[in-house]
Design a protein around this motif. Structure first.
Motif, mmCIF file in Angstrom:
data_model
loop_
_atom_site.group_PDB
_atom_site.id
_atom_site.type_symbol
_atom_site.label_atom_id
_atom_site.label_comp_id
_atom_site.label_asym_id
_atom_site.label_seq_id
_atom_site.Cartn_x
_atom_site.Cartn_y
_atom_site.Cartn_z
ATOM 1 N N ASP A 1 0.835 -1.061 0.107
ATOM 2 C CA ASP A 1 0.316 0.442 -0.388
ATOM 3 C C ASP A 1 0.899 1.292 -0.440
ATOM 4 O O ASP A 1 0.305 2.314 -0.650
ATOM 5 N N MET A 2 2.463 1.508 0.902
ATOM 6 C CA MET A 2 2.955 2.563 0.565
ATOM 7 C C MET A 2 3.527 2.591 -0.066
ATOM 8 O O MET A 2 3.833 3.732 -1.387
ATOM 9 N N HIS A 3 3.761 1.780 -1.064
ATOM 10 C CA HIS A 3 4.484 1.658 -2.390
ATOM 11 C C HIS A 3 3.146 1.790 -4.474
ATOM 12 O O HIS A 3 3.930 1.544 -4.896
ATOM 13 N N LYS A 4 2.211 1.380 -3.280
ATOM 14 C CA LYS A 4 0.764 1.339 -4.435
ATOM 15 C C LYS A 4 0.814 0.410 -5.714
ATOM 16 O O LYS A 4 0.925 0.789 -6.601
ATOM 17 N N VAL A 5 1.041 -0.546 -4.356
ATOM 18 C CA VAL A 5 1.591 -1.568 -6.003
ATOM 19 C C VAL A 5 0.783 -2.653 -5.964
ATOM 20 O O VAL A 5 0.214 -3.134 -4.717
#
Length: 566
Positions: free
Chosen positions: A165-169
């Motif tokens: 989620d932090m890296h939007k993957v």
């Protein structure tokens, strides 16, 4: 017909269908033995698991469709629109290959995943390929996952999801690999979370008749464990389906006519949300009026709202006695009429399964059998010995009033097992007729009173087609499947398969039915949802999705058609 001679025909030349006709191209290297129970509130001994079940069947796990983030959550998923302006999987789409652009996973994320999973992750091409291409589905995508991780605990799942989620993957939860609607495709790459190492029975409460399990355990494995306690979990999709995937798709099976679907047999869940939070959806009480029903919200969400990490299931007592019966008919409408009449009679059948003459022929070819190639009904009656026999005789009388013939029944355990094994292997029997073909499988379901009409209209189209189209049905609850065999490299075949499937879905919707009774939406059924549910319902779903998954990483593009805006 004498039962003994009929059963001899059934048993002759029996062999495993899937071994000869649908061999997978790759084998995963991550197959570990099943862990035994940690906590069991019972004085009975704990038995070890069997670890050799086959990952094949018709239940599903969840998948993924897009890597892009919706910077404005009120917009449509415009990145799923191709050059012709047709949304992939959306309204009006007839795409077979799910398109997607690829974006490399940041090295920082790979380092974080390595720290979390240690050696339980892989970037091996063969592993990624088999996780990105379901072996029992015609759906394909332009890309495969960039990395596959194998978490061992809920804590690891939470950390994995939070990092993604932090890296939007995007994330692709992966269960038993039995998807047939493109649920495990990864057209934009991303992280595939394989739950196969999380398959413990965490607690068995014999007196309460419930069990707490991790999502990676299969229903067959669970029932093998429960048998010594006189209990079983009643849902029975295809072999290989896992409890997590069964929850994700709200599946059912042949016993749903008596015990209900997944939504009726799950007491509560634990779910990791997109931000990594772990939510328990309810207590272990058999009924509760406390707040929103989050359990039912997650069941059937196909991984778009979270990753399931624990399931509490309602169990049933193993029936005291059972009788299995079969009967042949002149027409498939007669068979469907008997199924409807049986349900209206009030008889508590546990299974009512229908096979058309094409399906029976496939079984004969695959197994070297000599069964009558005619529309056939299969029944199961449970209860006391006297009651089960009485029910069988009542149904025999009903069948005789609708041109039924060769009504036979058995109480022999081995005979009953072989009968249901044949039904469970129906899909792979079909591939015996065309081993190099793919299967497009319909999953329409209608109110029971419309079943005979729907099957009759469908059979007219199917019989007139140049394609081979066996029919199998859970006739007791109005759900039937057509296994449309087609050559995937023949455009005319593909168009004809799509036409037949489209006809059956549209006909079912006109009868107040559904495009999917138990297989789920995935990428294959999205285009029918607006007609079935209405745009307002879809907009409501999208609002829920946007609130719970603002970065749109949880199987983006699945379930909710990309053209839906709010």
């Amino acid at each position: 017909m004498a039962y003994s001679s009929w059963f001899l025909r059934l048993r002759s030349s029996s062999r495993a269908i899937y071994a000869n006709f649908r061999n997978p191209r790759f084998k995963t290297n991550h197959t570990n033995p099943i862990n035994t129970t940690d906590v069991v509130t019972s004085t009975k001994p704990i038995l070890s698991w069997s670890s050799s079940l086959l990952p094949l069947a018709l239940a599903v796990s969840a998948g993924s469709l897009a890597i892009h983030v919706q910077t404005n959550p009120s917009l449509c998923d415009s990145f799923d629109v191709d050059a012709r302006g047709v949304s992939v999987g959306g309204k009006g789409s007839t795409e077979f290959v799910v398109k997607g652009s690829h974006k490399d996973i940041p090295k920082e994320l790979l380092d974080e995943l390595k720290a979390i999973c240690q050696d339980n992750m892989t970037m091996d091409y063969d592993e990624r390929y088999i996780h990105g291409k379901p072996q029992n589905s015609f759906h394909k995508a332009v890309n495969i996952p960039d990395v596959v991780v194998f978490p061992r605990s809920e804590e690891e799942v939470s950390k994995i999801v939070k990092s993604c989620d932090m890296h939007k993957v995007p994330i692709v939860p992966y269960g038993g690999a039995t998807s047939i609607e493109g649920h495990t495709l990864s057209p934009h790459g991303g992280v595939c979370i394989d739950m196969s190492l999380m398959k413990r029975v965490k607690a068995l409460h014999v007196e309460d008749m419930d069990v707490v399990v991790e999502p990676g355990i299969g229903w067959l494995e669970l029932n093998e464990y429960l048998e010594p306690y006189g209990l079983f979990f009643p849902l029975d999709p295809g072999p290989g389906a896992t409890i997590g995937g069964m929850c994700a798709t709200r599946c059912s099976g042949s016993l749903a006519v008596r015990y209900g679907t997944m939504r009726d047999n799950v007491i509560n869940l634990k779910v990791v949300l997109a931000n990594g939070d772990v939510v328990k959806t309810g207590s272990r009480a058999r009924k509760s009026a406390a707040g929103y029903d989050l359990t039912r919200l997650v069941i059937g969400s196909e991984g778009t709202l979270g990753v399931i990490t624990e399931v509490t299931l309602r169990l049933q007592k193993i029936p005291q006695y059972s009788v299995v019966a079969m009967c042949n008919f002149t027409t498939i409408k007669d068979a469907a009429d008997v199924a409807i009449a049986t349900m209206l009679s009030g008889i508590q059948v546990s299974r009512v399964e229908l096979l058309d003459e094409v399906q029976v022929k496939a079984i004969n070819i695959a197994n070297g059998k000599n069964l009558p190639e005619a529309p056939t009904l299969m029944f199961e009656f449970i209860g006391t010995e006297a009651y089960s026999r009485e029910q069988a005789l009542i149904v025999q009388r009903i069948a005789s009033e609708h041109n039924g013939s060769d009504f036979v029944f058995t109480e022999d355990p081995q005979a009953k097992k072989e009968l249901w094994q044949i039904r469970k292997e129906a899909l792979w029997a079909c591939f015996a007729m065309e081993p190099s073909f793919e299967a497009m499988i319909s999953d329409v379901c209608v109110p029971l009173s419309h079943l005979a009409e729907l099957i009759s209209k469908s059979k007219q189209q199917l019989d007139a087609s140049s394609l081979i189209c066996p029919v199998v049905a859970h006739a007791g609850d109005g759900n039937f499947h057509t296994i449309i065999l087609f050559d995937p490299i023949n455009d005319e075949h593909r168009r004809e398969a799509e036409r037949l499937n489209h006809f059956m879905v549209c006909t079912a919707l006109k009868m107040e039915g559904t495009c999917t009774g138990e297989h789920g939406v995935g990428t294959g059924k999205m285009k029918y949802l607006e007609e079935e549910l209405g745009i307002e319902a879809l907009q409501t779903m999208k609002r829920i999705k946007t609130v719970l998954d603002p970065n749109n990483i949880m199987n983006p593009g699945k379930l909710i058609p990309p053209h839906v805006c709010f």
